[in-house]
Design a protein around this motif. Structure first.
Motif, PDB file in Angstrom:
ATOM      1  N   UNK A 106     -36.696  25.582  48.368  1.00 19.48           N
ATOM      2  CA  UNK A 106     -35.246  25.755  48.340  1.00 19.48           C
ATOM      3  C   UNK A 106     -34.851  26.688  49.485  1.00 19.48           C
ATOM      4  N   UNK A 107     -33.571  26.731  49.785  1.00 19.01           N
ATOM      5  CA  UNK A 107     -33.101  27.640  50.827  1.00 19.01           C
ATOM      6  C   UNK A 107     -32.938  29.041  50.243  1.00 19.01           C
ATOM      7  N   UNK A 108     -32.865  30.017  51.101  1.00 26.29           N
ATOM      8  CA  UNK A 108     -32.706  31.406  50.655  1.00 26.29           C
ATOM      9  C   UNK A 108     -31.394  31.597  49.910  1.00 26.29           C
ATOM     10  N   UNK A 109     -30.390  30.791  50.233  1.00 25.39           N
ATOM     11  CA  UNK A 109     -29.095  30.898  49.549  1.00 25.39           C
ATOM     12  C   UNK A 109     -29.174  30.460  48.093  1.00 25.39           C
ATOM     13  N   UNK A 110     -30.145  29.621  47.763  1.00 26.77           N
ATOM     14  CA  UNK A 110     -30.294  29.114  46.399  1.00 26.77           C
ATOM     15  C   UNK A 110     -31.074  30.055  45.485  1.00 26.77           C
ATOM     16  N   UNK A 111     -31.674  31.093  46.045  1.00 26.42           N
ATOM     17  CA  UNK A 111     -32.418  32.078  45.250  1.00 26.42           C
ATOM     18  C   UNK A 111     -31.400  32.915  44.472  1.00 26.42           C
TER      19      UNK A 111
ATOM     20  N   UNK B  23     -39.578  34.489  53.950  1.00 26.04           N
ATOM     21  CA  UNK B  23     -39.882  33.386  54.854  1.00 26.04           C
ATOM     22  C   UNK B  23     -39.600  32.032  54.223  1.00 26.04           C
ATOM     23  N   UNK B  24     -39.946  31.923  52.939  1.00 33.13           N
ATOM     24  CA  UNK B  24     -39.832  30.629  52.264  1.00 33.13           C
ATOM     25  C   UNK B  24     -39.658  30.871  50.769  1.00 33.13           C
ATOM     26  N   UNK B  25     -38.826  30.084  50.129  1.00 31.44           N
ATOM     27  CA  UNK B  25     -38.610  30.203  48.691  1.00 31.44           C
ATOM     28  C   UNK B  25     -38.775  28.835  48.045  1.00 31.44           C
ATOM     29  N   UNK B  26     -39.364  28.841  46.839  1.00 29.27           N
ATOM     30  CA  UNK B  26     -39.568  27.603  46.078  1.00 29.27           C
ATOM     31  C   UNK B  26     -39.323  27.903  44.610  1.00 29.27           C
ATOM     32  N   UNK B  27     -39.036  26.845  43.850  1.00 25.35           N
ATOM     33  CA  UNK B  27     -38.788  26.994  42.415  1.00 25.35           C
ATOM     34  C   UNK B  27     -39.503  25.868  41.679  1.00 25.35           C
TER      35      UNK B  27
ATOM     36  N   UNK C  65     -42.445  33.472  49.516  1.00 26.50           N
ATOM     37  CA  UNK C  65     -43.403  33.760  50.578  1.00 26.50           C
ATOM     38  C   UNK C  65     -42.709  34.739  51.507  1.00 26.50           C
ATOM     39  N   UNK C  66     -43.287  35.935  51.607  1.00 29.91           N
ATOM     40  CA  UNK C  66     -42.647  37.010  52.350  1.00 29.91           C
ATOM     41  C   UNK C  66     -43.586  37.566  53.415  1.00 29.91           C
TER      42      UNK C  66
ATOM     43  N   UNK D 177     -48.495  38.649  55.525  1.00 29.92           N
ATOM     44  CA  UNK D 177     -47.931  37.625  54.650  1.00 29.92           C
ATOM     45  C   UNK D 177     -48.355  37.883  53.209  1.00 29.92           C
ATOM     46  N   UNK D 178     -47.454  37.611  52.286  1.00 30.92           N
ATOM     47  CA  UNK D 178     -47.738  37.776  50.857  1.00 30.92           C
ATOM     48  C   UNK D 178     -46.929  36.750  50.080  1.00 30.92           C
ATOM     49  N   UNK D 179     -47.360  36.502  48.836  1.00 33.65           N
ATOM     50  CA  UNK D 179     -46.654  35.584  47.943  1.00 33.65           C
ATOM     51  C   UNK D 179     -46.320  36.339  46.665  1.00 33.65           C
TER      52      UNK D 179
END
Length: 98
Positions: free
Chosen positions: A41-46, A64-68, A77-78, A84-86
């Motif tokens: 998903x986009x960062x706006x959807x978090x 960096x990346x967001x998922x649901x 993912x930051x 890098x970390x999750x």
């Protein structure tokens, strides 16, 4: 000479007894590990609660990346100071250990 032969036979006999393992019996149940499906998903959807928790607990982090997934658990993912970390969070901003 008899002692040498006896010692050799005794040594070989003891090794075979150690290597003969008892058979492992299973009860027919298999452990299945399912890999959770996350949709990017986009960062706006978090949710704002997750963004607030990230900013409060990891102020130097870059998202960096967001998922649901279907359970509304967020995988983030930051990058923190070049590393890098999750992270995993509920939609309420609570951190989840995985």
């Amino acid at each position: 000479m008899k002692k040498l032969v006896f010692a050799s036979v005794l040594a070989l006999g003891s090794l075979t007894a150690v290597t003969a393992a008892a058979p492992v019996l299973h009860d027919g149940i298999m452990d299945v590990v399912l890999q959770e499906e996350y949709t990017e998903i986009s960062a706006d959807e978090v949710p704002q609660a997750v963004k607030d928790a990230l900013a409060a607990d990891y102020p130097n982090a870059t998202l960096d990346k967001a998922s649901v997934n279907e359970s509304q658990e967020y995988k983030l993912e930051i990058t923190i100071d070049g590393t890098a970390a999750v992270l995993y969070a509920s939609e309420d901003g609570e951190w989840i250990q995985k």
